[in-house]
Design a protein around this motif. Structure first.
Motif, PDB file in Angstrom:
ATOM      1  N   ASP A   1       0.816  -1.220   0.000  1.00  7.52           N
ATOM      2  CA  ASP A   1       0.000   0.000   0.000  1.00  7.52           C
ATOM      3  C   ASP A   1       0.851   1.271   0.000  1.00  7.52           C
ATOM      4  O   ASP A   1       0.483   2.271  -0.608  1.00  7.52           O
ATOM      5  CB  ASP A   1      -0.927   0.029   1.224  1.00  7.52           C
TER       6      ASP A   1
ATOM      7  N   GLY B   1       3.399   0.720  -3.565  1.00  2.00           N
ATOM      8  CA  GLY B   1       2.842   0.215  -4.819  1.00  2.00           C
ATOM      9  C   GLY B   1       3.601  -0.979  -5.376  1.00  2.00           C
ATOM     10  O   GLY B   1       3.288  -1.466  -6.453  1.00  2.00           O
TER      11      GLY B   1
ATOM     12  N   ASP C   1       4.543  -4.528  -6.344  1.00  2.00           N
ATOM     13  CA  ASP C   1       3.826  -5.784  -6.543  1.00  2.00           C
ATOM     14  C   ASP C   1       4.797  -6.918  -6.237  1.00  2.00           C
ATOM     15  O   ASP C   1       5.737  -7.171  -6.997  1.00  2.00           O
ATOM     16  CB  ASP C   1       3.319  -5.870  -7.981  1.00  2.00           C
TER      17      ASP C   1
END
Length: 89
Positions: A10, A13, A15
């Motif tokens: 969060d 960002g 991944d």
């Protein structure tokens, strides 16, 4: 099973799914030799395999292959496992 680390940070960002190793295949087994091989797409979705393994036994999971992660990321994570048991009628 979700065959990797299904997390998007969060704060940054990032991944994490493509960075870490992801499962390519596993073997589900019970004592006595019954087993089922499950292969995975390189996808963070829940992936299932039907199996008729004897209820009431210890279920073993053996990772047999994984996909490489990014350089410096050598963790193999499993985000979620769901097991549904049905009784014979």
């Amino acid at each position: 099973m979700v065959p990797g680390y299904d997390k998007i940070d969060d704060a940054t960002g990032t991944d994490w799914f493509p960075l870490n190793r992801r499962l390519r295949s596993v073997v589900w087994s019970v004592a006595g030799g019954a087993h089922v091989t499950q292969t995975f797409r390189d996808d963070r979705a829940m992936q299932t395999v039907p199996a008729s393994l004897a209820a009431g036994h210890t279920l073993y999971l053996t990772v047999t292959a994984s996909r490489p992660g990014a350089p410096g990321y050598d963790n193999t994570a499993i985000s979620e496992i769901r097991i549904s048991c049905r009784t014979a009628r």
